[in-house]
Design an enzyme around this catalytic site. Structure first.
Site, PDB file in Angstrom:
ATOM      1  CB  ALA A 161       0.845  -0.758  -5.072  1.00 29.77           C
ATOM      2  N   GLY A 173       5.944  -0.757  -3.000  1.00 34.19           N
ATOM      3  CA  GLY A 173       6.502  -0.849  -4.184  1.00 34.19           C
ATOM      4  C   GLY A 173       7.553   0.016  -4.299  1.00 34.19           C
ATOM      5  CD  GLU A 208       7.718  -4.665  -2.936  1.00 32.85           C
ATOM      6  OE1 GLU A 208       6.754  -3.930  -3.230  1.00 32.85           O
ATOM      7  OE2 GLU A 208       7.525  -6.182  -2.954  1.00 32.85           O
ATOM      8  CD  GLU A 224       4.241  -3.471   0.922  1.00 37.21           C
ATOM      9  OE1 GLU A 224       4.766  -3.535   2.043  1.00 37.21           O
ATOM     10  OE2 GLU A 224       4.855  -3.471   0.063  1.00 37.21           O
TER      11      GLU A 224
HETATM   12  N1  COA Z   1      -1.735   5.173  -3.441  1.00 36.62           N
HETATM   13  C1  COA Z   1      -2.518   6.126  -3.766  1.00 36.62           C
HETATM   14  N2  COA Z   1      -2.475   7.317  -3.273  1.00 36.62           N
HETATM   15  C2  COA Z   1      -1.410   7.564  -2.280  1.00 36.62           C
HETATM   16  C3  COA Z   1      -0.342   6.741  -2.221  1.00 36.62           C
HETATM   17  C4  COA Z   1      -0.630   5.440  -2.635  1.00 36.62           C
HETATM   18  N3  COA Z   1       0.435   4.576  -2.218  1.00 36.62           N
HETATM   19  N4  COA Z   1       0.248   7.388  -1.004  1.00 36.62           N
HETATM   20  C5  COA Z   1       0.057   8.453  -1.222  1.00 36.62           C
HETATM   21  N5  COA Z   1      -1.212   8.915  -1.976  1.00 36.62           N
HETATM   22  C6  COA Z   1      -1.901  10.012  -2.089  1.00 36.62           C
HETATM   23  C7  COA Z   1      -2.877  10.539  -1.015  1.00 36.62           C
HETATM   24  O1  COA Z   1      -3.895   9.640  -0.945  1.00 36.62           O
HETATM   25  C8  COA Z   1      -3.052  11.960  -1.265  1.00 36.62           C
HETATM   26  O2  COA Z   1      -3.883  12.168  -2.408  1.00 36.62           O
HETATM   27  P1  COA Z   1      -5.236  13.297  -2.221  1.00 36.62           P
HETATM   28  O3  COA Z   1      -4.269  14.543  -2.183  1.00 36.62           O
HETATM   29  O4  COA Z   1      -5.766  13.108  -3.423  1.00 36.62           O
HETATM   30  O5  COA Z   1      -5.782  13.006  -0.972  1.00 36.62           O
HETATM   31  C9  COA Z   1      -1.620  12.414  -1.767  1.00 36.62           C
HETATM   32  O6  COA Z   1      -1.010  11.238  -2.295  1.00 36.62           O
HETATM   33  C10 COA Z   1      -0.474  12.966  -0.641  1.00 36.62           C
HETATM   34  O7  COA Z   1      -0.437  11.905   0.258  1.00 36.62           O
HETATM   35  P2  COA Z   1      -0.804  12.557   1.834  1.00 36.62           P
HETATM   36  O8  COA Z   1      -1.139  11.108   2.592  1.00 36.62           O
HETATM   37  O9  COA Z   1      -1.899  13.525   2.029  1.00 36.62           O
HETATM   38  O10 COA Z   1       0.632  12.486   2.338  1.00 36.62           O
HETATM   39  P3  COA Z   1       1.085  12.813   3.855  1.00 36.62           P
HETATM   40  O11 COA Z   1       2.510  13.510   3.801  1.00 36.62           O
HETATM   41  O12 COA Z   1       0.172  12.959   4.624  1.00 36.62           O
HETATM   42  O13 COA Z   1       1.698  11.105   3.960  1.00 36.62           O
HETATM   43  C11 COA Z   1       2.485   9.113   3.466  1.00 36.62           C
HETATM   44  C12 COA Z   1       2.639  10.880   3.394  1.00 36.62           C
HETATM   45  C13 COA Z   1       3.472   8.406   2.401  1.00 36.62           C
HETATM   46  C14 COA Z   1       3.046   8.583   4.708  1.00 36.62           C
HETATM   47  C15 COA Z   1       1.042   8.517   3.182  1.00 36.62           C
HETATM   48  O14 COA Z   1       0.700   9.040   1.900  1.00 36.62           O
HETATM   49  C16 COA Z   1       1.159   6.935   3.266  1.00 36.62           C
HETATM   50  O15 COA Z   1       1.128   6.301   3.994  1.00 36.62           O
HETATM   51  N6  COA Z   1       0.839   6.519   1.796  1.00 36.62           N
HETATM   52  C17 COA Z   1       0.497   5.197   1.519  1.00 36.62           C
HETATM   53  C18 COA Z   1       2.031   4.430   1.893  1.00 36.62           C
HETATM   54  C19 COA Z   1       1.726   2.941   1.565  1.00 36.62           C
HETATM   55  O16 COA Z   1       0.953   2.012   2.479  1.00 36.62           O
HETATM   56  N7  COA Z   1       2.189   2.251   0.429  1.00 36.62           N
HETATM   57  C20 COA Z   1       2.329   0.758   0.273  1.00 36.62           C
HETATM   58  C21 COA Z   1       1.185   0.593  -0.771  1.00 36.62           C
HETATM   59  S1  COA Z   1       1.107  -1.194  -1.007  1.00 36.62           S
END
Ligand code: COA
Length: 260
Positions: A66, A111, A114, A134
């Site tokens: 999400a 998500g 999911e 989450e």
């Molecule tokens: N929601 C909103 N933005 C997200 C996102 C999410 N779930 N996941 C990644 N992004 C965005 C980041 O904020 C970043 O945006 P920016 O460049 O404007 O700062 C961009 O996508 C790239 O992500 P980044 O975190 O820089 O990549 P990474 O390779 O360092 O890490 C992940 C990848 C997937 C490990 C990390 O992005 C992450 O942990 N995301 C969240 C996952 C999560 O918790 N999902 C469940 C949500 S309920």
């Protein structure tokens, strides 16, 4: 119909839906959820669509969950509504009587995991990673993760993923039955299409019946499920496709199914 956050094309009967926010790792914001709702209706109802593939844009993510920016603004009521809306859409996808494959091309988190779980089958690229992080955000899955994950991979493994917030790689996802197979990323879509083309060569009513039966049996007692299967087995014996399929085998020729 153009979408803001999805790419949609139909390739010889197979709809290819690409979640297209690569700069945000294809995170599910309100627009993506609304557009997924429209696209799932379209897959279910458009006679030109016989099967579908869901994937993410770019080499890095299927869907990284999400949209956390939007999520952070939720209160009790809006969070519940968001979960209810997404859950309805994902359930509609799961109940679609046309086969749907998730082509998981990178992170499938929250998500995203999911969404993959709501598809009938999952293929993963070698760089795919799965998780339900989450709990790291102080919340729990809202689109069926606590429900579908234990059903697919068993309670113990599901509880570990759900409560640790950790990620597993594609090989581990394959080992525990979360994905059907792992393929190189540059072959992912072709493999998903090949699988669906094989399914599309079978009797279409029979394929739809299998999809419906596998879903129905989940919430029926064993004997009721077996009785329902017998009824449906009987119904299929009354179809032209059954005559064609059995006749083709006995006549040593390829069946030409008409879906009736
Ligand atoms: N929601 C909103 N933005 C997200 C996102 C999410 N779930 N996941 C990644 N992004 C965005 C980041 O904020 C970043 O945006 P920016 O460049 O404007 O700062 C961009 O996508 C790239 O992500 P980044 O975190 O820089 O990549 P990474 O390779 O360092 O890490 C992940 C990848 C997937 C490990 C990390 O992005 C992450 O942990 N995301 C969240 C996952 C999560 O918790 N999902 C469940 C949500 S309920």
């Amino acid at each position: 119909m153009p979408y803001q956050t999805l790419l949609f094309e139909i390739r010889d009967g197979i709809a290819i839906v690409t979640i297209n926010r690569p700069d945000k790792l294809n995170a599910l914001n309100h627009t993506v959820i609304d557009e997924l709702g429209e696209v799932v209706d379209r897959i279910a109802t458009d006679a030109d669509v016989k099967a579908a593939i869901l994937t993410g844009a770019g080499p890095k993510a299927f869907v990284a969950g999400a949209d956390i920016g939007e999520l952070s603004q939720c209160d009790v009521s809006t969070a519940r509504s968001l979960s209810q809306k997404g859950s309805r859409i994902f359930r509609h996808l799961e109940q679609c009587l046309k086969p749907v494959v998730a082509a998981v091309n990178g992170f499938a988190l929250g998500g995203g995991c999911e969404l993959a779980l709501s598809c009938h089958m999952r293929l993963a690229s070698e760089n795919a990673k799965f998780g339900q992080p989450e709990v790291k955000l102080g919340t729990c899955p809202g689109y069926g993760g606590t429900v579908r994950l234990p059903r697919l991979i068993g309670r113990g493994r599901a509880i570990e993923l759900l409560t640790s917030g950790g990620m597993i790689d594609a090989q581990e996802a394959y080992r525990i039955g979360l994905v059907n197979r792992v393929v190189p990323q540059d072959q992912l879509l072709a493999e998903a299409e090949k699988l669906l083309r094989t399914i599309l060569e079978q009797g279409p009513l029979a394929v739809a019946m299998c999809l419906e039966m596998v879903d129905d049996q989940e919430h029926l007692p064993l004997d009721a499920a077996l009785a329902l299967e017998s009824r449906r087995f009987g119904e299929l014996a009354g179809t032209t496709d059954f005559r064609e399929g059995t006749g083709a085998f006995l006549g040593k020729r390829k069946a030409a199914f008409e879906g009736r």
